[in-house]
Design a protein around this motif. Structure first.
Motif, mmCIF file in Angstrom:
data_model
loop_
_atom_site.group_PDB
_atom_site.id
_atom_site.type_symbol
_atom_site.label_atom_id
_atom_site.label_comp_id
_atom_site.label_asym_id
_atom_site.label_seq_id
_atom_site.Cartn_x
_atom_site.Cartn_y
_atom_site.Cartn_z
ATOM 1 N N LEU B 608 42.922 39.957 43.381
ATOM 2 C CA LEU B 608 43.476 38.625 43.579
ATOM 3 C C LEU B 608 43.887 38.524 45.039
ATOM 4 O O LEU B 608 44.354 39.506 45.624
ATOM 5 C CB LEU B 608 44.701 38.410 42.685
ATOM 6 N N ASP B 618 46.448 46.944 42.877
ATOM 7 C CA ASP B 618 45.611 46.323 41.850
ATOM 8 C C ASP B 618 44.303 45.829 42.471
ATOM 9 O O ASP B 618 44.001 44.642 42.468
ATOM 10 C CB ASP B 618 46.373 45.184 41.181
ATOM 11 N N ARG B 639 44.080 45.015 36.848
ATOM 12 C CA ARG B 639 45.042 44.839 35.753
ATOM 13 C C ARG B 639 45.458 43.383 35.608
ATOM 14 O O ARG B 639 45.926 42.963 34.556
ATOM 15 C CB ARG B 639 46.262 45.727 35.997
ATOM 16 N N SER B 640 45.276 42.608 36.674
ATOM 17 C CA SER B 640 45.651 41.207 36.587
ATOM 18 C C SER B 640 44.494 40.345 36.085
ATOM 19 O O SER B 640 44.573 39.123 36.125
ATOM 20 C CB SER B 640 46.128 40.711 37.955
ATOM 21 N N PRO B 642 43.724 39.400 33.177
ATOM 22 C CA PRO B 642 44.094 38.343 32.221
ATOM 23 C C PRO B 642 44.316 36.979 32.881
ATOM 24 O O PRO B 642 44.060 35.946 32.268
ATOM 25 C CB PRO B 642 45.389 38.873 31.595
ATOM 26 N N LEU B 643 44.762 36.968 34.131
ATOM 27 C CA LEU B 643 44.970 35.685 34.806
ATOM 28 C C LEU B 643 43.641 34.959 35.028
ATOM 29 O O LEU B 643 43.595 33.734 35.059
ATOM 30 C CB LEU B 643 45.660 35.890 36.151
ATOM 31 N N ALA B 647 45.122 33.477 30.971
ATOM 32 C CA ALA B 647 46.344 33.815 30.236
ATOM 33 C C ALA B 647 47.162 32.548 30.042
ATOM 34 O O ALA B 647 46.961 31.547 30.718
ATOM 35 C CB ALA B 647 47.136 34.838 31.046
ATOM 36 N N ARG B 648 48.084 32.610 29.151
ATOM 37 C CA ARG B 648 49.053 31.548 28.928
ATOM 38 C C ARG B 648 48.412 30.169 28.781
ATOM 39 O O ARG B 648 48.811 29.189 29.404
ATOM 40 C CB ARG B 648 50.073 31.529 30.077
ATOM 41 N N GLY B 649 47.381 30.148 27.938
ATOM 42 C CA GLY B 649 46.844 28.841 27.582
ATOM 43 C C GLY B 649 45.988 28.168 28.635
ATOM 44 O O GLY B 649 45.591 27.018 28.475
#
Lengths: 700, 700
Positions: B608, B618, B639-640, B642-643, B647-649
């Protein structure tokens, strides 16, 4: 064992009764008695068995009330159904300490749990020191007491050990037997119905025969008490522990094993750190450290000098130093001069000092003597590989002589097996830890340095904050009365204000017109935030607009926020919006939080705001109450701290302002154990100060 | 050793000459000869010493040209100054392979380095296979060849070993001797003047006697060749390696030891991973794995079943599984049924299966049999603590029988020392790895699973991109001609466009009026960015403004940017600003980069955008050229991730668009080794696609 006369009775009894002593060598009731006899216990032994007669040449009593006098300690090895009744009889007979070896209680389900509770209750009422049930027993090598069902009696030594796993005790006794490691006390905690890890830890702390304490735990019953006792003990001796069941898989295994809750890894790690306990994650490391601590002085600083007869292991040692807080410092000018003269031209005289493959013992000795007197060096590690020229025993002797003559810790790593064995044996016999590989040696030195720093830490500064506790109490009580789980935002703000947290001025409004009026009153720029009891994280639904400068901005934002929220969460009741004064625009965003850990109480955390910190594990933790030092450390511990200190030419943020917030939160968490969770996020912080932009308080 | 007849001569010589053979047992020239004789070498041995006569009962020749015929292999143990001349004589005598044990070359400085270069050159010209100099020698147990100066001859076995550290070889031979570990081949690489790690790795890969290869390296000379050979070898057998000197401290120690550059940790880790090499960081792990791989089949999946007679070690094993990619799967219904019947009521029948402390061997056997036939289980780990009831040898036998009867890997961990020794010895003799603690067992199983997955990975898809290489070449050549280190932004954009990277349309402007005109042409919104040859990171000086919607915005931004830059970097020449079309406003920002690693070539990285990724480590890495799978993995490895996945909808971003950028960059890096560094940051990516918002290309 000065701490508690009751524990003194347990560890130093003048007489021991074995209730359930057996003639049959296959029975545990026989094993205990045989162990007591075999270890040379010098007090009186009373086997108790309804059949009477003699066991192992000892007169056996048919019942507790037939004993000639009341024993100090009774070891109970009876079927489960007889234990409670027996405990009652022992209480009648005024026995001071009881160790229940019998298993089948809490660990087997509800019936066992209830039986265990009744035993604990009886012990409390009758003032009996109760170890177990489901304990392997206990050992005090100092008086030859081996009241266990284990297969071996360890040698005398200075390591005190306690364990929540009995089987692990067996393994450790067997290992110690083979390795020649001695123990002072050895305690299998069992189910901890009455006597807890905290009690035993305290007793070992007070025990003059114990220099190092190692422990294995699966659960901590009273975290606060444990921490208090541990902090006192670690001020005088090292405590090294494993807390098992700290991962999700491990926790599942723990609860099926002991019926107890494992608690969170972060809480126990924070607890251990704040109590000065050295935490290890595997058994090998635990034992390596126990030995190192019991035999060598602490290094008084991070400078390690590595002496090696081969480059490869020297490099591996250097690799291991990285991240272990150790520093391969360059030797002093004087040492370099000595080494230049003493060593062949191709030797590396810096650090690692490579005295090269054809080194004999004299070269090791000359180098060791030079390094030992060098004030730059705080610790010495000697590596040896069995080259053709290596003089293994003579080198071991040189190391032993050096260690004797200097007050620095000296460690060895002799690599190989058969050829190096004589040297290794000499070193271990002389109390010099000798490892097979460089890495565990580095790990041990690093942990000893950490303990040295713990002993020499600054005196903790307790901070008490000005706050209006009564007001916070009032607000929380009101919310509780109407059955709320989470404080309404405005109430949360009042609580925060009562604790002097830097919160924005806020108005709750229900229409965009009201919003514009409120903005005018508060003064532009303002922020607008959605309010709904059903929405936890406003940012996730796009429910926040910031930096609104004009009435037009406010109206646009109102429309944006409410329509977006309705679209994303059609189920959510929207109570309106908050209009708030704005924090600084150019600021770092951090997060301060606390939750209640079931074992250790309020656990504070600190990180940069945003999803990355948690995802990448860059969060630091401390248990409340925080000292000033804790508040300073928790901020500096995150790996992204450089961003706050001002990386890439930026100004550093006001760290004191964050510390103040952390200390206020610590106070709040301590004052109100009923607050389940408090989240300040984001907290905006720049060079001027900090500003709590949003917060959430959850009550039980 | 089919790969190379020259290496076959080295490892399987029909005759060996020892140049510098000595009568004096203290001399290395004696040790080598004694080792050859002692190991029972069946070929012809020719000691060479000017004095002639006999050594160890063998006729000794006074010079190389006096030998009865040309030997296959010559081992040189002469003073340094005689080595080059001798090599020449050996070439005259048409000797195929030479091992130079003599030290004092590259590792001692400039003179030694030059001498070594001349030896290497001679060997190349005369087609001699040259091992060393500064080698401990080599061993082939299959034909009883021990041409080393080490103190022990290992048993025959299936482990092939090579090492850049000679002393480490001594330690390992001694260790293997004590542990009863056998080797097929054993090679001390020495200074690698001619024969490299890649050559030896290939030879071991082709060697039918070698099942597992372990290696220790401090440097890799030709990374690309090493990777190519390694990838071929790991397709048939496991290769387990330590790369030492990967930390700054270790690298310093390496360069003082070998005079070679250690290279970066991330590059060697990426290289090892892409070649399927299993990388370890300590010696203990290296040996544990060598044993496990040589003795047990690979697990065919992640499901591990743990059987234990005590809860504590079971929990520790469960803790260790977390993060090791292993899964304590619930046994099948059938197995649970069998266990319910076979085990006492308090046993834990899930996983870990706790057959509790009073378990004898029959309970282990019943459980093992049930688990072995359970299709859910891929691997079995049996833990034993020496409780009073434990039947150690009978339990070992039950484990051995189970392992024989099933095709799953079976591992044991017998905790303790003296009491468990007979069981441990039985297990090791039967080829079942037996550890003292649960953690190394879990680590071994985890690495074996990784190797299983490597063997069964999808067939790599090579991707070749449409690109205008000629255009890029032209642009880069032009910059080189005028001596630029970094491509001007517009040129960098042309190169990117030639490789079909999604770059914005850009105009360079020198006044705010020009900026407004350019913005109109490109279409609003636009971004404005400072241009200065002296400024590397525009964001750091506040030299970027985005989302400009009106001419007014552009003028304001112009003033902001230029004045801010002048204030922060008064020394910087400001060439103007770029006006660019805007990427998506709502987007994640990622960074794609490559640099040239001195050992392994172009190294791509992905993370990122922003300072946190690097600070928190990372970042994921791959060496070019990337396969499609690599491009997919490098994104998912952070590891990030998921972003990016949403993530979070949130909506997931377009991962294919990032993959395309990575593959283009891989192509660019491969096409132009002269590009030292390329940085695309930020790359804006959302659900629709990706957009390279800024980039920088540095040329040699």
């Amino acid at each position: 064992m000065q701490s508690d006369t009751r524990l003194r009775t347990l560890f130093n009894p003048d007489s021991v009764a074995v209730i359930g002593a057996s003639r049959n060598p296959g029975k545990l009731g026989h094993v205990v008695l045989a162990n007591l006899v075999g270890a040379g216990y010098r007090g009186k032994l009373f086997p108790v068995n309804p059949a009477g007669g003699e066991i192992l040449g000892l007169k056996t009593y048919s019942a507790i009330n037939r004993l000639p006098h009341s024993p100090d300690l009774a070891v109970v090895v009876l079927p489960r159904q007889d234990v409670l009744r027996t405990l009652d009889e022992l209480a009648e007979a005024r026995v001071g300490a009881v160790c229940v070896i019998t298993a089948g209680f809490r660990e087997t389900g509800r019936d066992g749990f209830e039986l265990e509770m009744r035993m604990a209750d009886l012990a409390r009422r009758k003032n009996i020191t109760l170890l177990g049930p489901n304990s392997l027993g206990l050992i005090n090598t100092e008086c030859g007491l081996n009241a266990t069902i284990a297969q071996a009696m360890p040698a005398r030594g200075s390591i005190g050990f306690f364990s929540q796993s009995g089987a692990l005790c067996s393994a450790i006794l067997d290992w110690a037997d083979g390795e020649g490691v001695g123990f002072s006390k050895f305690v299998s905690l069992g189910n901890k119905a009455a006597l807890s890890e905290a009690d035993v830890l305290e007793a070992l702390g007070d025990d003059p025969d114990t220099r190092v304490i190692i422990g294995y735990l699966e659960s901590v019953d009273d975290g606060e008490k444990f921490l208090r006792k541990a902090r006192a003990v670690t001020g005088t001796k090292p405590v090294i522990m494993i807390k098992a069941g700290t991962t999700p898989s491990g926790a599942r295994a723990t609860s099926s094993h002991t019926g107890s809750m494992a608690g969170s890894l972060v809480a126990s790690t924070a607890a251990f750190r704040q109590a000065g306990i050295i935490e290890m994650h595997d058994l090998e490391a635990l034992f390596d450290l126990a030995r190192a601590f019991s035999e060598q002085p602490l290094p008084k600083g991070p400078n390690l000098t590595v002496i090696t007869n081969s480059g490869g292991p020297g490099i591996l040692a250097a690799d291991a130093c990285e991240g272990a807080g150790l520093n391969l410092a360059r030797p002093s000018q004087k040492t370099l001069q000595i080494l230049t003269e003493a060593l062949p031209p191709f030797a590396a005289i810096y650090n690692p000092i490579d005295i090269i493959g054809d080194a004999r013992a004299d070269r090791y000795r000359a180098t060791l003597e030079a390094v030992a007197q060098d004030e730059i060096t705080h610790a010495i590690l000697v590596l040896l590989t069995p080259t053709a020229s290596a003089e293994i025993e003579a080198t071991a002797q040189a190391i032993i002589d050096t260690a004797k003559a200097c007050d620095k810790p000296v460690f060895a790593c002799f690599m190989g097996h058969e050829r190096i064995k004589p040297g290794r044996d000499m070193l271990l016999a002389a109390g010099i830890p000798c490892y097979a590989y460089p890495e565990p040696a580095i790990r041990a030195i690093s942990s000893m340095l950490a303990h040295y720093r713990w002993l020499n830490r600054p005196y903790p500064v307790e901070v008490c904050f000005r706050r209006d506790k009564g007001k916070a109490e009032h607000v929380i009580a009101k919310a509780r009365r109407i059955g709320l789980q989470e404080l309404p935002f405005a109430d949360a703000m009042s609580v925060a204000a009562a604790y002097e947290l830097p919160v924005p001025e806020t108005r709750l409004v229900r229409t965009s017109d009201q919003a514009v009026r409120a903005a005018k009153k508060l003064g532009y720029p303002v922020a607008l935030k959605i309010v709904s009891p059903h929405i936890q994280s406003r940012a996730d639904v796009g429910g926040v607009a910031i930096d609104l400068h004009t009435p037009r901005d406010v109206r646009d934002a109102w429309l944006d926020i409410t329509s977006r929220t309705q679209r994303k969460r059609p189920d959510a009741y929207i109570a309106g919006c908050l209009v708030q004064t704005m924090g600084p625009i150019k600021a770092r965003e951090v997060e301060v939080r606390f939750t209640q850990d079931p074992q250790f109480g309020p656990l504070l955390s600190f990180c940069l705001a945003g999803p990355l910190s948690e995802m990448l594990g860059d969060v630091s933790y401390r248990l409340a109450p925080l000292t000033l030092q804790d508040a300073q450390d928790i901020i500096r511990e995150i790996r992204s701290f450089p961003l706050l200190r001002g990386a890439r030419g930026e100004e550093p943020v006001n760290l004191t302002a964050i510390e103040d917030i952390l200390l206020s939160m610590s106070q709040l968490a301590t004052d109100f154990p009923g607050i389940q969770e408090a989240v300040l996020s984001p907290v905006l912080v720049n060079a001027e100060g900090a500003f709590v932009s949003d917060l959430r308080l959850t009550i039980g």
